[in-house]
Scaffold this active site. Structure first.
Site, short mmCIF file in Angstrom:
data_model
loop_
_atom_site.label_atom_id
_atom_site.label_comp_id
_atom_site.label_asym_id
_atom_site.label_seq_id
_atom_site.Cartn_x
_atom_site.Cartn_y
_atom_site.Cartn_z
CB VAL A 50 -0.98 -0.04 1.23
CG1 VAL A 50 -2.05 -1.30 1.21
CG2 VAL A 50 -0.23 -0.08 2.67
CE LYS A 73 10.29 -3.72 6.30
NZ LYS A 73 9.48 -3.67 5.10
CB THR A 76 10.46 -10.58 4.51
OG1 THR A 76 9.24 -9.92 4.20
CG2 THR A 76 10.24 -11.02 6.32
CG ASP A 111 11.34 -2.07 2.33
OD1 ASP A 111 11.30 -2.25 0.98
OD2 ASP A 111 10.57 -2.65 3.03
CD GLU A 136 8.91 0.55 5.65
OE1 GLU A 136 8.34 -0.08 4.51
OE2 GLU A 136 9.97 1.05 5.36
N GLY A 137 7.20 -1.12 9.91
CA GLY A 137 6.84 -2.69 9.77
C GLY A 137 6.60 -3.32 8.71
CB ALA A 138 7.24 -6.86 7.82
#
Length: 214
Positions: A14, A33, A37, A44, A105-107
């Site tokens: 998104v 981060k 993955t 990222d 930042e999450g996954a």
């Protein structure tokens, strides 16, 4: 403890990374981060480094870098390792200087598992972070957005607001109204995302961000 801002999303793909770059640039914050993955598709953190213009932000290295483009708990299982949330909490404290904002930042989304019994939502809460939720219009996005908002509210996580990405749709206004969380801004679809684009979007987000963090 210095301020932590966690970038999560209503789903995968998104626009979290571009949003994280814009937020980091707007706040002249540091970026991290902890779990990456899908490493074969690129990291990222490297993308963020290429998109930032300021000379203040520090991009910290990941704790786990996993090759499989899957949920962290599955990617870790594939490589026969286990993601330890305690290590993330401890490292966050070590790498964040007093008075420096840290964008994390999450996954994937809020309920993405990091291991067999620990989810991204648990990490946000234990980090004491304020959440920014990234949303994009697609079939089912209202449901995903409101489920995410409801879970954040039940967990008592401080939500700064929404950043919408991609093409504008009027359901953004509905999501804001029904969730009760404000709209920080929107990042439009771009054919080419570069430093100039991120800097421009950061300037547009800056006033609302600083107001919400005041």
């Amino acid at each position: 403890m210095s301020e932590r801002i966690f970038i999560t999303g209503i789903g995968t793909g998104v626009g979290k990374t571009v949003t994280a770059a814009c937020i980091t640039e707007a706040l002249k914050a540091d970026y991290w981060k902890p779990v990456q993955t899908g490493l074969l598709e690129g990291a990222d953190t490297d993308t963020i480094k290429e998109l930032l213009s300021n000379d203040v932000s520090v991009c910290h290295p990941e704790l786990w870098k996993l090759e499989l483009p899957a949920s962290p708990h599955l990617a870790a299982r594939e490589e026969q390792v286990k993601i330890e949330p305690g290590a993330i909490i401890s490292r966050a404290a070590d790498l964040q200087p007093v008075g420096r904002r840290l964008v994390i930042e999450g996954a994937g989304g809020l309920m993405v598992p990091l291991n067999d019994d620990y989810f991204t939502a648990d990490l946000i809460r234990e980090l004491g972070a304020k959440a920014i939720v990234v949303a994009q219009n697609y079939l089912g996005s209202i449901n995903h957005a409101l489920l995410t908002a409801g879970m954040l509210r039940r967990l008592g996580i401080h939500v700064l607001g929404w950043v919408f990405t991609g093409d504008y749709h009027s359901n953004e206004d509905d999501v804001v109204k029904w969730s009760g969380y404000p709209k920080i801004g929107r990042i439009p679809r771009a054919q080419h995302v570069d430093k100039s684009f991120v800097q421009q979007q950061a300037q547009l987000l800056s006033a609302n961000l600083h107001s919400l963090l005041a």
